[in-house]
Design a protein around this motif. Sequence first.
Motif, PDB file in Angstrom:
ATOM      1  N   THR A  13       1.252  -1.516   0.296  1.00  0.00           N
ATOM      2  CA  THR A  13      -0.419  -0.687   0.198  1.00  0.00           C
ATOM      3  C   THR A  13       0.561   1.046   0.082  1.00  0.00           C
ATOM      4  OG1 THR A  13      -2.015  -1.136   0.941  1.00  0.00           O
ATOM      5  CG2 THR A  13      -1.986   1.358   0.912  1.00  0.00           C
ATOM      6  N   TYR A  14       0.213   2.421  -1.145  1.00  0.00           N
ATOM      7  CA  TYR A  14       1.257   3.451  -0.849  1.00  0.00           C
ATOM      8  C   TYR A  14       0.374   4.614  -0.246  1.00  0.00           C
ATOM      9  CZ  TYR A  14       3.946   7.542  -2.967  1.00  0.00           C
ATOM     10  OH  TYR A  14       5.160   8.696  -2.810  1.00  0.00           O
ATOM     11  N   ASN A  15       1.117   5.346   0.840  1.00  0.00           N
ATOM     12  CA  ASN A  15      -0.045   6.828   1.541  1.00  0.00           C
ATOM     13  C   ASN A  15       0.777   7.753   0.219  1.00  0.00           C
ATOM     14  OD1 ASN A  15       0.229   8.944   3.031  1.00  0.00           O
ATOM     15  ND2 ASN A  15      -1.062   7.155   4.187  1.00  0.00           N
ATOM     16  N   PHE A  16      -0.023   8.519  -0.309  1.00  0.00           N
ATOM     17  CA  PHE A  16      -0.101   9.727  -1.296  1.00  0.00           C
ATOM     18  C   PHE A  16       1.223  10.894   0.083  1.00  0.00           C
ATOM     19  CE2 PHE A  16      -2.940   7.654  -3.775  1.00  0.00           C
ATOM     20  CZ  PHE A  16      -2.487   7.133  -4.706  1.00  0.00           C
ATOM     21  N   SER A  17      -0.194  10.941   1.250  1.00  0.00           N
ATOM     22  CA  SER A  17       0.283  12.067   2.297  1.00  0.00           C
ATOM     23  C   SER A  17       2.178  11.575   2.213  1.00  0.00           C
ATOM     24  CB  SER A  17      -0.671  12.717   3.346  1.00  0.00           C
ATOM     25  OG  SER A  17      -1.225  11.238   3.623  1.00  0.00           O
ATOM     26  N   LYS A  18       1.904  10.601   2.804  1.00  0.00           N
ATOM     27  CA  LYS A  18       3.489  10.077   4.128  1.00  0.00           C
ATOM     28  C   LYS A  18       4.409   9.976   2.296  1.00  0.00           C
ATOM     29  CE  LYS A  18       0.812   8.803   7.677  1.00  0.00           C
ATOM     30  NZ  LYS A  18       0.697   7.601   8.557  1.00  0.00           N
ATOM     31  N   SER A  19       4.201   9.741   1.482  1.00  0.00           N
ATOM     32  CA  SER A  19       5.204   9.644   0.052  1.00  0.00           C
ATOM     33  C   SER A  19       5.744   8.066   0.905  1.00  0.00           C
ATOM     34  CB  SER A  19       6.096  10.199  -0.153  1.00  0.00           C
ATOM     35  OG  SER A  19       5.779  11.529  -0.318  1.00  0.00           O
ATOM     36  N   THR A  20       4.695   6.862   1.832  1.00  0.00           N
ATOM     37  CA  THR A  20       5.782   6.332   2.282  1.00  0.00           C
ATOM     38  C   THR A  20       4.959   4.586   2.118  1.00  0.00           C
ATOM     39  OG1 THR A  20       6.272   6.963   3.875  1.00  0.00           O
ATOM     40  CG2 THR A  20       6.055   4.992   4.184  1.00  0.00           C
ATOM     41  N   LEU A  21       5.529   3.858   1.174  1.00  0.00           N
ATOM     42  CA  LEU A  21       5.305   2.611   1.275  1.00  0.00           C
ATOM     43  C   LEU A  21       5.605   1.447   1.981  1.00  0.00           C
ATOM     44  CD1 LEU A  21       4.950   0.473  -1.968  1.00  0.00           C
ATOM     45  CD2 LEU A  21       7.017   0.342  -1.481  1.00  0.00           C
ATOM     46  N   PHE A  22       4.036   0.521   2.004  1.00  0.00           N
ATOM     47  CA  PHE A  22       3.895  -0.167   3.376  1.00  0.00           C
ATOM     48  C   PHE A  22       3.904  -1.764   2.343  1.00  0.00           C
ATOM     49  CE2 PHE A  22       2.568   3.245   4.968  1.00  0.00           C
ATOM     50  CZ  PHE A  22       2.629   3.743   6.516  1.00  0.00           C
ATOM     51  N   LYS A  23       4.040  -2.386   3.291  1.00  0.00           N
ATOM     52  CA  LYS A  23       3.563  -4.178   2.428  1.00  0.00           C
ATOM     53  C   LYS A  23       3.904  -4.795   4.427  1.00  0.00           C
ATOM     54  CE  LYS A  23       7.124  -8.767   2.032  1.00  0.00           C
ATOM     55  NZ  LYS A  23       6.900  -8.429   3.302  1.00  0.00           N
ATOM     56  N   LYS A  24       2.553  -5.598   2.980  1.00  0.00           N
ATOM     57  CA  LYS A  24       1.979  -6.583   4.507  1.00  0.00           C
ATOM     58  C   LYS A  24       2.910  -7.533   5.215  1.00  0.00           C
ATOM     59  CE  LYS A  24      -2.341  -9.308   4.930  1.00  0.00           C
ATOM     60  NZ  LYS A  24      -3.661  -9.532   4.250  1.00  0.00           N
ATOM     61  N   PHE A  25       2.971  -7.542   6.568  1.00  0.00           N
ATOM     62  CA  PHE A  25       3.645  -8.843   6.682  1.00  0.00           C
ATOM     63  C   PHE A  25       3.207  -9.915   7.575  1.00  0.00           C
ATOM     64  CE2 PHE A  25       6.672  -5.123   6.826  1.00  0.00           C
ATOM     65  CZ  PHE A  25       7.684  -6.178   5.885  1.00  0.00           C
ATOM     66  N   ILE A  26       2.822 -10.818   7.279  1.00  0.00           N
ATOM     67  CA  ILE A  26       2.586 -12.280   7.472  1.00  0.00           C
ATOM     68  C   ILE A  26       3.269 -13.311   8.849  1.00  0.00           C
ATOM     69  CG2 ILE A  26       0.853 -14.584   7.044  1.00  0.00           C
ATOM     70  CD1 ILE A  26      -0.400 -12.762   4.484  1.00  0.00           C
ATOM     71  N   ILE A  27       2.517 -13.645   9.300  1.00  0.00           N
ATOM     72  CA  ILE A  27       3.026 -14.071  10.679  1.00  0.00           C
ATOM     73  C   ILE A  27       2.935 -15.408   9.931  1.00  0.00           C
ATOM     74  CG2 ILE A  27       3.651 -15.556  12.913  1.00  0.00           C
ATOM     75  CD1 ILE A  27       2.235 -12.662  14.243  1.00  0.00           C
ATOM     76  N   PRO A  28       3.956 -16.242  10.403  1.00  0.00           N
ATOM     77  CA  PRO A  28       3.725 -18.090   9.826  1.00  0.00           C
ATOM     78  C   PRO A  28       2.704 -18.653  10.555  1.00  0.00           C
ATOM     79  CG  PRO A  28       6.094 -16.934   9.740  1.00  0.00           C
ATOM     80  CD  PRO A  28       5.558 -16.072   9.646  1.00  0.00           C
ATOM     81  N   GLN A  29       2.935 -19.621  10.492  1.00  0.00           N
ATOM     82  CA  GLN A  29       2.452 -21.245  11.369  1.00  0.00           C
ATOM     83  C   GLN A  29       4.317 -21.908  12.355  1.00  0.00           C
ATOM     84  OE1 GLN A  29       1.050 -24.348   9.174  1.00  0.00           O
ATOM     85  NE2 GLN A  29      -0.869 -23.103   8.816  1.00  0.00           N
ATOM     86  N   GLN A  30       5.288 -21.448  11.245  1.00  0.00           N
ATOM     87  CA  GLN A  30       6.407 -21.533  12.404  1.00  0.00           C
ATOM     88  C   GLN A  30       7.232 -20.673  12.728  1.00  0.00           C
ATOM     89  OE1 GLN A  30       8.725 -24.987   9.375  1.00  0.00           O
ATOM     90  NE2 GLN A  30       7.367 -26.500  10.907  1.00  0.00           N
ATOM     91  N   TYR A  31       7.395 -20.077  14.400  1.00  0.00           N
ATOM     92  CA  TYR A  31       8.130 -19.018  14.544  1.00  0.00           C
ATOM     93  C   TYR A  31       9.037 -19.454  15.521  1.00  0.00           C
ATOM     94  CZ  TYR A  31       3.869 -18.946  16.664  1.00  0.00           C
ATOM     95  OH  TYR A  31       2.712 -18.902  17.739  1.00  0.00           O
ATOM     96  N   HIS A  32       9.293 -18.519  16.219  1.00  0.00           N
ATOM     97  CA  HIS A  32      10.476 -18.700  16.949  1.00  0.00           C
ATOM     98  C   HIS A  32      10.312 -17.765  18.397  1.00  0.00           C
ATOM     99  CE1 HIS A  32      14.028 -20.389  19.662  1.00  0.00           C
ATOM    100  NE2 HIS A  32      13.887 -19.280  20.857  1.00  0.00           N
ATOM    101  N   SER A  33       9.081 -18.435  19.415  1.00  0.00           N
ATOM    102  CA  SER A  33       9.056 -17.950  20.467  1.00  0.00           C
ATOM    103  C   SER A  33       9.685 -17.487  21.684  1.00  0.00           C
ATOM    104  CB  SER A  33       7.600 -18.568  20.808  1.00  0.00           C
ATOM    105  OG  SER A  33       6.608 -18.001  21.789  1.00  0.00           O
ATOM    106  N   ILE A  34       9.536 -17.034  22.283  1.00  0.00           N
ATOM    107  CA  ILE A  34      10.187 -16.022  23.518  1.00  0.00           C
ATOM    108  C   ILE A  34       9.243 -15.983  24.623  1.00  0.00           C
ATOM    109  CG2 ILE A  34      11.949 -14.603  24.725  1.00  0.00           C
ATOM    110  CD1 ILE A  34      13.375 -14.344  21.753  1.00  0.00           C
ATOM    111  N   PRO A  35       9.286 -16.644  25.670  1.00  0.00           N
ATOM    112  CA  PRO A  35       8.179 -16.067  26.502  1.00  0.00           C
ATOM    113  C   PRO A  35       9.477 -14.556  27.003  1.00  0.00           C
ATOM    114  CG  PRO A  35       9.000 -18.036  26.995  1.00  0.00           C
ATOM    115  CD  PRO A  35       9.773 -17.895  25.948  1.00  0.00           C
TER     116      PRO A  35
END
Length: 371
Positions: A175-197
Amino acid sequence: MNNLHINNEYLELLKIMSSLSGLFSDSNVPYLYYRNAENLFCHALKAKNLSRDDTAFDALLSVENQNIGIGLKTFICSRQASIEKVAEFNQLSKTFQSNNSKELAKMIADARNQRILFAKRMYGIEKAIYHLVTRRDEELRIFEENYDLININQITVTRKTESSLSFSDNLNDYTYNFSKSTLFKKFIIPQQYHSIPVKIISEPYELLLNLKNTLENKNNIQQNQKPQVVLPLYSTRRNNVEKHSGLNQWNANGRKRSLDEVYIPIPKFIHNNYSNFFPPRDQPFSLITPDNQVLSAKVCQENSKALMSNPNSALANWLLRQLLNLNEGELATMERLELMDCDSVIITKLNNNEYKIDKAKFGAYREFSNT
């Protein structure tokens, strides 16, 4: 993505840093400032910190003789996905002009790709990944994913409003925001990740008071800051890239010149305020590039106005071909510098015979010369 770039020291430091969240927040979600996350990663993994270089990557990690560009992100993510900033185009945004949404998306995507390729050429990066530390109640989740170029040929526009443009390339959503001149990307948490309590310390101030004696008894030894100057890649008189000098010295009038004849301008401001920074005129010194090339360089020309290499083609190959991706005989322009988000370089003096050259953020020379 398997084989996360982590080690025990990194995980322990993340856990300790997050446990001190009570210093900054009352939330059960660990607080982790992005600069702390970058510095912590580089310290524990022995990576080169690029976050101040204002390039597409935050760190450079060398694994088995392979240079890996790392995009470091930390953000709160209570769900399975989050939209996060990946690029800003403050200088370049004025060129994103089209009534066709798909063509506009392609312009933005091309600018993003050019910035990534610029950084890869600069540091000799062969592989690129995102390293993500996401935060939720009493937990950190670490995962990595590919740091992809945007596939321009597969772009489809998914939404267009007065404030933003959303598009996909069949790999990622942006998603590109016109007023902020900024590009955003969607990050999806995968099923496998390292968890730190994470258990957040309820009274972190007592812990700090207990450290008081240790801090007082420890020698406050600070490394000497290496002297630095910033040099512009353009003419400061005309605020533009001259067609017949500087980066385009090869195009100068008069005698026949090599297409690799180039120099970096050294303004009078540098000589007047940092007179002992460079060696005397025509005295050779080593100039080390970010990817560890060693160029033989010297200050030369009338009034010591030029930084050149010997042979001159060495600087041309690194600056014009590798960084700016210009063909032989192609003029460097201010528009090209804006596209690459690089109109200045930082020179660091290691000793009287050795110097380093690095990319500076856009507008760095103006800021440096006004301090």
